[in-house]
Design an enzyme around this catalytic site. Sequence first.
Site, short mmCIF file in Angstrom:
data_model
loop_
_atom_site.label_atom_id
_atom_site.label_comp_id
_atom_site.label_asym_id
_atom_site.label_seq_id
_atom_site.Cartn_x
_atom_site.Cartn_y
_atom_site.Cartn_z
N PRO A 1 -5.00 2.47 -3.20
CA PRO A 1 -3.88 2.68 -4.12
C PRO A 1 -3.41 1.35 -4.71
CG PRO A 1 -3.23 3.17 -1.85
CD PRO A 1 -4.68 2.82 -1.83
N TYR A 2 -2.71 1.43 -5.81
CA TYR A 2 -2.26 0.24 -6.53
C TYR A 2 -1.50 -0.72 -5.62
CZ TYR A 2 0.20 -2.53 -10.07
OH TYR A 2 0.69 -3.55 -10.82
#
EC number: 3.5.5.8
Length: 157
Positions: free
Chosen positions: A107-108
């Site tokens: 994820p970011y």
Amino acid sequence: MSSSIREEVHRHLGTVALMQPALHQQTHAPAPTEITHTLFRAYTRVPHDVGGEADVPIEYHEKEEEIWELNTFATCECLAWRGVWTAEERRRKQNCDVGQTVYLGMPYYGRWLLTAARILVDKQFVTLTELHNKIVEMRERVASGQGLGEYLPPKAK
């Protein structure tokens, strides 16, 4: 080598493996005349540069940010404010140096956390052993049901 030392070495290697990009083995560096257009593009293309790539439209969903994401952002901004890193260092380590597998697979804000850990270890603010021990401690707290304060409440009995 005693079994306790061997186990500690394996734990450290496991932690290092989590922090390093996927390594693609190549037996030798090709000569300039051996580099095809496809190989040149693979060498020079960074994972976040997806312009011109064949792909399908992504359905966009608005989502509420989670507490860990907000805390990650705040922590990373504090690291920058304290002079631990610059925005350019963070972007380079977060977008270019992680490799395509990690870039597309995390994820970011997961990449932000990985980058923060790598920079803190690289610049010797913490040792890899200290980082590893803290990760183990947090996993044990979660596994025992104690929770992590507001981030992950204790399990109800």
